[in-house]
Design an enzyme around this catalytic site. Structure first.
Site, mmCIF file in Angstrom:
data_model
loop_
_atom_site.group_PDB
_atom_site.id
_atom_site.type_symbol
_atom_site.label_atom_id
_atom_site.label_comp_id
_atom_site.label_asym_id
_atom_site.label_seq_id
_atom_site.Cartn_x
_atom_site.Cartn_y
_atom_site.Cartn_z
ATOM 1 N N ASP A 10 41.810 37.208 73.997
ATOM 2 C CA ASP A 10 42.910 36.900 74.897
ATOM 3 C C ASP A 10 42.409 36.333 76.224
ATOM 4 O OD1 ASP A 10 45.514 36.757 75.742
ATOM 5 O OD2 ASP A 10 45.682 38.883 76.249
ATOM 6 N N TRP A 15 42.441 32.015 82.127
ATOM 7 C CA TRP A 15 41.113 31.566 82.565
ATOM 8 C C TRP A 15 41.207 30.116 83.054
ATOM 9 C CZ3 TRP A 15 37.825 27.588 81.300
ATOM 10 C CH2 TRP A 15 36.481 27.721 81.691
ATOM 11 N N ASN A 58 52.449 33.427 67.962
ATOM 12 C CA ASN A 58 51.966 32.207 68.622
ATOM 13 C C ASN A 58 52.688 30.942 68.161
ATOM 14 O OD1 ASN A 58 48.451 33.258 68.809
ATOM 15 N ND2 ASN A 58 50.103 33.487 70.307
ATOM 16 N N ARG A 61 54.882 29.212 70.758
ATOM 17 C CA ARG A 61 54.353 28.494 71.929
ATOM 18 C C ARG A 61 54.803 27.028 71.888
ATOM 19 N NH1 ARG A 61 48.604 30.909 73.893
ATOM 20 N NH2 ARG A 61 49.319 33.045 73.832
HETATM 21 C C1 FPP Z 1 44.631 33.788 73.654
HETATM 22 O O1 FPP Z 1 44.627 33.178 74.885
HETATM 23 C C2 FPP Z 1 44.015 32.984 72.634
HETATM 24 C C3 FPP Z 1 44.667 32.369 71.626
HETATM 25 C C4 FPP Z 1 46.115 32.382 71.424
HETATM 26 C C5 FPP Z 1 43.958 31.589 70.620
HETATM 27 C C6 FPP Z 1 42.541 31.955 70.359
HETATM 28 C C7 FPP Z 1 41.798 30.702 70.147
HETATM 29 C C8 FPP Z 1 40.517 30.485 70.486
HETATM 30 C C9 FPP Z 1 39.648 31.532 71.051
HETATM 31 C C10 FPP Z 1 39.898 29.152 70.364
HETATM 32 C C11 FPP Z 1 39.750 28.643 69.014
HETATM 33 C C12 FPP Z 1 39.245 29.622 68.056
HETATM 34 C C13 FPP Z 1 38.718 29.255 66.906
HETATM 35 C C14 FPP Z 1 38.302 30.273 65.910
HETATM 36 C C15 FPP Z 1 38.533 27.851 66.587
HETATM 37 P P1 FPP Z 1 46.023 32.921 75.571
HETATM 38 O O2 FPP Z 1 46.363 31.502 75.413
HETATM 39 O O3 FPP Z 1 47.023 33.887 75.051
HETATM 40 O O4 FPP Z 1 45.673 33.243 77.047
HETATM 41 P P2 FPP Z 1 46.678 33.769 78.161
HETATM 42 O O5 FPP Z 1 47.183 35.110 77.690
HETATM 43 O O6 FPP Z 1 45.812 33.859 79.349
HETATM 44 O O7 FPP Z 1 47.752 32.749 78.269
#
Ligand code: FPP
Length: 238
Positions: A10, A15, A58, A61
């Protein structure tokens, strides 16, 4: 050493936001963390590493972000296959995969097929995954077996239910890590995490690298895992 580590990755968006970057740039950086954590897990002998790459929630989104995440998954398949082969890593994908764009599904399936016989470590990508949906799927599967006369209701027990989940055959996670400060399971491996040690860190996923992963492993090593028993009981049995 935990056999199975599961990670809720997360904080990519926050970030990026904190640095004036786009959310996509955050996800891209997050992909670098994936590589580093996979490599570290393999080096120290973790058997299974499960990564929550995309939840059922997700899908709601903005379409542009969903599209970008799907593209990242495809790129991940392309760039990581040779590494997986070199290091003996098997890829397994769990989730409601029918919702994925066909080209993403076919890339994931082909990496699964290519890496099927690798046996150093298993990386499980949870994509379009939801823990409740996983349990519903298992319930349906068992119900069908009862309907078809293959199973009696009394024969349904924990191991049969576990064997009907998408993670059938894998050990339950010993350690669940969630980055970026939230203290929630967010519909991840609900059944499977019943006895997992839960590790929460404020570090955002793009900054979660080798050192942070090792810190979580060290924290785990100091836990006293009792599985509901009294202190010392496990030690006496051992
Ligand atoms: C959460 O951050 C992350 C995700 C919804 C997706 C995870 C994806 C990756 C780590 C990159 C790609 C992975 C692979 C395996 C290719 P968020 O967007 O929810 O962050 P936030 O809560 O700060 O908005």
């Amino acid at each position: 050493m935990p056999r199975h580590v599961a990670v809720i990755m997360d904080g990519n968006g926050r970030w990026a936001g904190a640095r004036g970057l786009s959310r996509l740039q955050g996800h891209r950086k997050g992909k670098d963390s994936v590589r580093e954590v996979v490599e570290t897990a393999r080096e120290i002998g973790v058997e299974v590493l499960t990564l929550f790459a995309f939840s059922t929630e997700n899908w709601s989104r903005p379409p542009s972000e969903v599209k970008a995440l799907m593209k990242l998954l495809r790129r991940y398949c392309r760039t990581e296959l040779s590494r997986m082969m070199r290091y003996g890593i098997r890829l397994k994908v769990v989730g409601n995969l029918r919702r994925l764009p066909p080209e993403v599904l076919s890339d994931l399936r082909s990496v699964e097929a290519e890496t099927r016989d690798n046996d150093r470590m298993t990386v499980v990508l949870a994509v379009s995954y939801g823990g409740r949906q996983d349990i519903v799927g298992a319930a349906r599967q068992l119900a069908r077996q009862v309907r078809d006369g293959e199973l009696k209701p009394e024969q349904i027990n924990e191991s049969r239910l576990a064997g009907s989940l998408m993670t059938a055959g894998l050990p339950d996670p010993d350690l669940l890590i969630r980055t970026s400060g939230e203290l929630r399971i967010s519909n991840f491996l609900l059944w499977q995490c019943a006895y997992s040690e839960l590790y929460f860190t404020d570090v955002a996923w793009p900054d979660f690298r080798r050192d942070q992963f090792l810190e979580a492993i060290n924290w785990y090593a100091q836990r006293d895992r009792r599985f509901g028993r009294a202190t010392g009981e496990l030690a006496v049995e051992a």
